[in-house]
Motif scaffolding. Structure first.
Motif, mmCIF file in Angstrom:
data_model
loop_
_atom_site.group_PDB
_atom_site.id
_atom_site.type_symbol
_atom_site.label_atom_id
_atom_site.label_comp_id
_atom_site.label_asym_id
_atom_site.label_seq_id
_atom_site.Cartn_x
_atom_site.Cartn_y
_atom_site.Cartn_z
ATOM 1 N N GLY A 42 0.779 -1.228 0.000
ATOM 2 C CA GLY A 42 0.000 0.000 0.000
ATOM 3 C C GLY A 42 0.813 1.281 0.000
ATOM 4 O O GLY A 42 0.252 2.379 0.121
ATOM 5 N N LYS A 43 2.130 1.139 -0.131
ATOM 6 C CA LYS A 43 2.992 2.326 -0.116
ATOM 7 C C LYS A 43 3.817 2.406 -1.392
ATOM 8 O O LYS A 43 3.944 1.435 -2.136
ATOM 9 N N ASP A 44 4.387 3.581 -1.629
ATOM 10 C CA ASP A 44 5.249 3.765 -2.785
ATOM 11 C C ASP A 44 6.609 3.103 -2.549
ATOM 12 O O ASP A 44 7.045 2.920 -1.402
ATOM 13 N N LYS A 87 13.264 -4.006 12.155
ATOM 14 C CA LYS A 87 12.048 -3.530 12.788
ATOM 15 C C LYS A 87 10.838 -3.955 11.948
ATOM 16 O O LYS A 87 10.964 -4.157 10.743
ATOM 17 N N PRO A 88 9.672 -4.038 12.564
ATOM 18 C CA PRO A 88 8.475 -4.388 11.786
ATOM 19 C C PRO A 88 8.256 -3.456 10.604
ATOM 20 O O PRO A 88 7.775 -3.902 9.548
ATOM 21 N N GLU A 89 8.625 -2.202 10.731
ATOM 22 C CA GLU A 89 8.443 -1.253 9.630
ATOM 23 C C GLU A 89 9.407 -1.485 8.471
ATOM 24 O O GLU A 89 9.296 -0.826 7.430
ATOM 25 N N ASP A 90 10.350 -2.404 8.627
ATOM 26 C CA ASP A 90 11.218 -2.784 7.506
ATOM 27 C C ASP A 90 10.550 -3.825 6.603
ATOM 28 O O ASP A 90 11.105 -4.174 5.556
ATOM 29 N N THR A 91 9.394 -4.311 6.998
ATOM 30 C CA THR A 91 8.676 -5.292 6.191
ATOM 31 C C THR A 91 8.317 -4.700 4.833
ATOM 32 O O THR A 91 7.697 -3.637 4.747
ATOM 33 N N ALA A 92 8.727 -5.377 3.777
ATOM 34 C CA ALA A 92 8.502 -4.888 2.419
ATOM 35 C C ALA A 92 9.053 -5.909 1.427
ATOM 36 O O ALA A 92 9.751 -6.850 1.810
ATOM 37 N N VAL A 93 8.748 -5.674 0.172
ATOM 38 C CA VAL A 93 9.445 -6.372 -0.906
ATOM 39 C C VAL A 93 10.674 -5.533 -1.245
ATOM 40 O O VAL A 93 10.560 -4.320 -1.476
ATOM 41 N N TYR A 94 11.821 -6.182 -1.244
ATOM 42 C CA TYR A 94 13.078 -5.492 -1.504
ATOM 43 C C TYR A 94 13.540 -5.781 -2.930
ATOM 44 O O TYR A 94 13.573 -6.941 -3.362
#
Length: 120
Positions: A42-44, A87-94
């Motif tokens: 849901g983010k850029d 951190k949980p906020e590092d969750t993403a597709v890299y």
């Protein structure tokens, strides 16, 4: 033309570490500037880190500075992202990316991405 394949993603607890790898192939991949980006649901997409071909210039996003380390091994046509104190906020597709000119900040080639999930 350069092809990029990321690996090393997975599920880790907060405070843990992961090491992402990006394998490059094609025409002179070791001469390209390389970058890591990420996109959370849901983010850029956002910049994480970048490195020039000689490893003499490196830049990090403020959000990862002091926790992540980018490096490359031109003999192996590979770039790495060591991620510590996750951190949980590092969750993403890299995503790994390659560009012809470090100073431009522009990237011509992208990998398919690897999922990183950090649980709290």
């Amino acid at each position: 033309q350069v092809q990029l394949v990321e690996s090393g993603g997975g599920l880790v607890q907060a405070g843990g570490s992961l090491r992402l790898s990006c394998s490059a192939s094609g025409r002179n991949p070791s001469t390209y500037a390389m970058g890591w980006f990420r996109q959370a649901a849901g983010k850029d997409r956002e910049f994480v880190a970048r490195i020039n071909w000689r490893s003499t210039a490196i830049e990090y996003a403020d959000s990862v500075k002091g926790r992540f380390t980018i490096s490359r091994d031109n003999a192996k046509s590979a770039v790495y992202l060591q991620m510590d104190s996750l951190k949980p906020e590092d969750t993403a597709v890299y995503y790994c990316a390659a560009g012809t000119l470090y100073s431009s900040g522009q990237y011509n080639y992208w990998g398919q991405g690897t999922q990183v999930t950090v649980s709290s």
